[in-house]
Write a protein that holds these residues in place. Sequence first.
Motif, PDB file in Angstrom:
ATOM      1  N   GLU A 309       0.833  -1.198   0.000  1.00 60.01           N
ATOM      2  CA  GLU A 309       0.000   0.000   0.000  1.00 60.01           C
ATOM      3  C   GLU A 309       0.871   1.252   0.000  1.00 60.01           C
ATOM      4  O   GLU A 309       1.786   1.364   0.820  1.00 60.01           O
ATOM      5  CB  GLU A 309      -0.898   0.033   1.239  1.00 60.01           C
ATOM      6  CG  GLU A 309      -2.012  -0.978   1.238  1.00 60.01           C
ATOM      7  CD  GLU A 309      -2.964  -0.752   2.401  1.00 60.01           C
ATOM      8  OE1 GLU A 309      -2.772   0.224   3.158  1.00 60.01           O
ATOM      9  OE2 GLU A 309      -3.895  -1.559   2.548  1.00 60.01           O
ATOM     10  N   PRO A 328       2.496  -5.699   2.943  1.00 60.40           N
ATOM     11  CA  PRO A 328       1.544  -6.361   3.841  1.00 60.40           C
ATOM     12  C   PRO A 328       2.212  -7.273   4.862  1.00 60.40           C
ATOM     13  O   PRO A 328       1.730  -7.414   5.982  1.00 60.40           O
ATOM     14  CB  PRO A 328       0.639  -7.146   2.888  1.00 60.40           C
ATOM     15  CG  PRO A 328       1.387  -7.239   1.606  1.00 60.40           C
ATOM     16  CD  PRO A 328       2.249  -6.015   1.520  1.00 60.40           C
ATOM     17  N   SER A 345      -3.051 -13.030   8.128  1.00 55.55           N
ATOM     18  CA  SER A 345      -2.685 -11.802   8.833  1.00 55.55           C
ATOM     19  C   SER A 345      -1.566 -11.092   8.084  1.00 55.55           C
ATOM     20  O   SER A 345      -0.540 -11.682   7.748  1.00 55.55           O
ATOM     21  CB  SER A 345      -2.257 -12.106  10.274  1.00 55.55           C
ATOM     22  OG  SER A 345      -1.069 -12.863  10.306  1.00 55.55           O
ATOM     23  N   THR A 349       0.397  -4.052   7.254  1.00 60.62           N
ATOM     24  CA  THR A 349      -0.757  -3.155   7.138  1.00 60.62           C
ATOM     25  C   THR A 349      -1.702  -3.286   8.326  1.00 60.62           C
ATOM     26  O   THR A 349      -2.533  -2.403   8.559  1.00 60.62           O
ATOM     27  CB  THR A 349      -1.542  -3.444   5.852  1.00 60.62           C
ATOM     28  OG1 THR A 349      -1.930  -4.822   5.839  1.00 60.62           O
ATOM     29  CG2 THR A 349      -0.692  -3.143   4.624  1.00 60.62           C
ATOM     30  N   GLY A 350      -1.596  -4.394   9.082  1.00 59.65           N
ATOM     31  CA  GLY A 350      -2.484  -4.624  10.212  1.00 59.65           C
ATOM     32  C   GLY A 350      -3.756  -5.358   9.858  1.00 59.65           C
ATOM     33  O   GLY A 350      -4.633  -5.516  10.713  1.00 59.65           O
ATOM     34  N   ASP A 351      -3.878  -5.837   8.642  1.00 60.43           N
ATOM     35  CA  ASP A 351      -5.122  -6.455   8.197  1.00 60.43           C
ATOM     36  C   ASP A 351      -5.201  -7.923   8.569  1.00 60.43           C
ATOM     37  O   ASP A 351      -4.221  -8.664   8.432  1.00 60.43           O
ATOM     38  CB  ASP A 351      -5.247  -6.353   6.671  1.00 60.43           C
ATOM     39  CG  ASP A 351      -5.462  -4.934   6.199  1.00 60.43           C
ATOM     40  OD1 ASP A 351      -6.172  -4.189   6.884  1.00 60.43           O
ATOM     41  OD2 ASP A 351      -4.897  -4.572   5.144  1.00 60.43           O
ATOM     42  N   SER A 368     -12.503  -8.404   5.838  1.00 54.71           N
ATOM     43  CA  SER A 368     -11.197  -7.963   6.318  1.00 54.71           C
ATOM     44  C   SER A 368     -11.415  -7.029   7.493  1.00 54.71           C
ATOM     45  O   SER A 368     -12.469  -6.400   7.620  1.00 54.71           O
ATOM     46  CB  SER A 368     -10.402  -7.265   5.216  1.00 54.71           C
ATOM     47  OG  SER A 368     -11.011  -6.041   4.859  1.00 54.71           O
ATOM     48  N   ARG A 370      -8.902  -4.220   9.905  1.00 59.26           N
ATOM     49  CA  ARG A 370      -7.583  -3.627  10.158  1.00 59.26           C
ATOM     50  C   ARG A 370      -7.457  -3.302  11.635  1.00 59.26           C
ATOM     51  O   ARG A 370      -8.325  -2.656  12.222  1.00 59.26           O
ATOM     52  CB  ARG A 370      -7.384  -2.372   9.303  1.00 59.26           C
ATOM     53  CG  ARG A 370      -6.038  -1.690   9.525  1.00 59.26           C
ATOM     54  CD  ARG A 370      -5.663  -0.794   8.376  1.00 59.26           C
ATOM     55  NE  ARG A 370      -5.414  -1.570   7.161  1.00 59.26           N
ATOM     56  CZ  ARG A 370      -4.938  -1.054   6.026  1.00 59.26           C
ATOM     57  NH1 ARG A 370      -4.673   0.246   5.929  1.00 59.26           N
ATOM     58  NH2 ARG A 370      -4.745  -1.830   4.986  1.00 59.26           N
ATOM     59  N   GLY A 373      -1.175  -1.610  12.467  1.00 60.89           N
ATOM     60  CA  GLY A 373      -0.587  -1.393  11.146  1.00 60.89           C
ATOM     61  C   GLY A 373       0.491  -0.330  11.202  1.00 60.89           C
ATOM     62  O   GLY A 373       0.424   0.623  11.986  1.00 60.89           O
ATOM     63  N   SER A 376      -1.206   2.994   9.649  1.00 63.66           N
ATOM     64  CA  SER A 376      -2.561   3.385  10.049  1.00 63.66           C
ATOM     65  C   SER A 376      -2.800   3.378  11.550  1.00 63.66           C
ATOM     66  O   SER A 376      -3.587   4.176  12.056  1.00 63.66           O
ATOM     67  CB  SER A 376      -3.580   2.470   9.372  1.00 63.66           C
ATOM     68  OG  SER A 376      -3.317   1.117   9.704  1.00 63.66           O
ATOM     69  N   GLN A 378      -4.624   1.492  13.342  1.00 65.28           N
ATOM     70  CA  GLN A 378      -6.073   1.452  13.493  1.00 65.28           C
ATOM     71  C   GLN A 378      -6.470   1.018  14.908  1.00 65.28           C
ATOM     72  O   GLN A 378      -6.044  -0.027  15.385  1.00 65.28           O
ATOM     73  CB  GLN A 378      -6.666   0.483  12.467  1.00 65.28           C
ATOM     74  CG  GLN A 378      -8.173   0.416  12.458  1.00 65.28           C
ATOM     75  CD  GLN A 378      -8.790   1.690  11.926  1.00 65.28           C
ATOM     76  OE1 GLN A 378      -8.203   2.370  11.097  1.00 65.28           O
ATOM     77  NE2 GLN A 378      -9.967   2.023  12.414  1.00 65.28           N
ATOM     78  N   GLY A 391       0.584  -4.950  14.764  1.00 65.94           N
ATOM     79  CA  GLY A 391      -0.493  -5.246  13.836  1.00 65.94           C
ATOM     80  C   GLY A 391      -0.956  -6.671  14.016  1.00 65.94           C
ATOM     81  O   GLY A 391      -0.327  -7.461  14.741  1.00 65.94           O
TER      82      GLY A 391
END
Length: 476
Positions: A309, A328, A345, A349-351, A368, A370, A373, A376, A378, A391
């Motif tokens: 990203e 990622p 995982s 990105t933390g997703d 998904s 988040r 990350g 982010s 989040q 993350g």
Amino acid sequence: MTTTDHAHGSGDHSDPTLYRTPADAVAAPPEKLAYVVGFDPDAQRADALFTVDTDPASPLYGRVASRTELPDPGNELHHFGWNACSSALAHAGHHHAARRYLIVPGLRSSRLHILDTDPDPAHPRLVKVIESGELAAKAGYSRPHTLHCGPDGMFLSCLGGADGADGPGGVALLDHETFEVLRAWESDRGPQRLAYDLWWHLRQNIAVTSEWGTPSMIENGLVPELLLDRQYGHSLHFWELDSGRHLQRADLGDENQMVLELRPAHDPGATWGFTSTVVNVEDLSASVWWWNREGENFVVHKVITVPAEPARPEDLPPALQPFGAVPPLITDIDLSVDDQWLYVSAWGTGDLLQYDVSEPSHPRQTASMRLGGIASRQPHPAEPDTPLTGGAQMVELSRDGRRVYLTNSLYAAWDAQFYPAGIDPWMIKLDADTSHGGLVADSRFFPHGPDFLGLRVHQARLQGGDASSDSYCYRS
């Protein structure tokens, strides 16, 4: 009573958490406890095993119920496992086996800590420590990474050679009942040198191993020169399980660096599974691969690609600023016991990504979420004003597939590279829709920070077994 005596259990009744079939495991009562390892990245305080209450009816739900402190710091507790699981039903000689002891390796110290969950599962007791010298002398290995219980013993994958030497890494075999290190498992290593995970297709007598790196390649962090030179692991290896004889190497392409988790189908008649790679050095993407047996050989296909990203350089750690993107970094995957849902995982990105894998060769993303990350941070829905550090990293899934547990630390030296501001420990539970897909964070379940006394948390194991600690002997 000696360790050997009480490892057998008592009477003629086998442990009800040793499930004959995947369907039996799915139908069993839900877990009421989770066991989580915690370690001090500065190696100043003693490491610990935390017991977390997972019973929604309990007043302690979502909180740490107990802590078992280990006698020594600096272990870097990582992946741990049970002394016995459903694979014990493959041989009548182990019909008194019980899922009772947790064997907790120290990835940096090479010690093994044995904890007894009987008589009080909420308060495990340390009953034995196996020092690194025994692992080195009897099996020729160090840096134990992952432990799985098999029908003939416990299989312990190790990254290093004796006393931390740079390989080859491999697998040590341990006794089910005394926990003694018996020997190296391999009888013919073939081209295999790097190690990481180990799993198997039990009824087909096939083992699978994956590749990360040797101690010098990981212990001080990711080495950029080795990564760009494509020196980390990029292959799967297939073996004869009972003999330890190497059968086949499957190269995923040296641009796909670090082949980590192995998740074979739980269906004992199947010969397929999933693995993942951390990063593609050409575009910073990560990927999931599906293996399957075709004739005498195994073939491996990429079935999921997760792209990097774009991100502002000021939001990135120094190692990533030149790229202007967040990779990622797929660091864990988990497959539901019914083989229907795959969780991926992306620690960078933390997703956490959910896929329907009813057709394993064609996964379909269904949800998904988040959490944290690199760029982010989040927050958790329970504390929307507090950015999360780290993350989504280690994933553990309940046997019925309805609860997903996440922790946020990878490995101390790598944490520092990708999350240089530090990682405050957390454990998060998501509720999963097992009909059509979907994920919802449980706002009641969020042990973090002071709950873990600041120790970083890595893998979780669930009372009675979970999606990544059992292999089954029977289909129905």
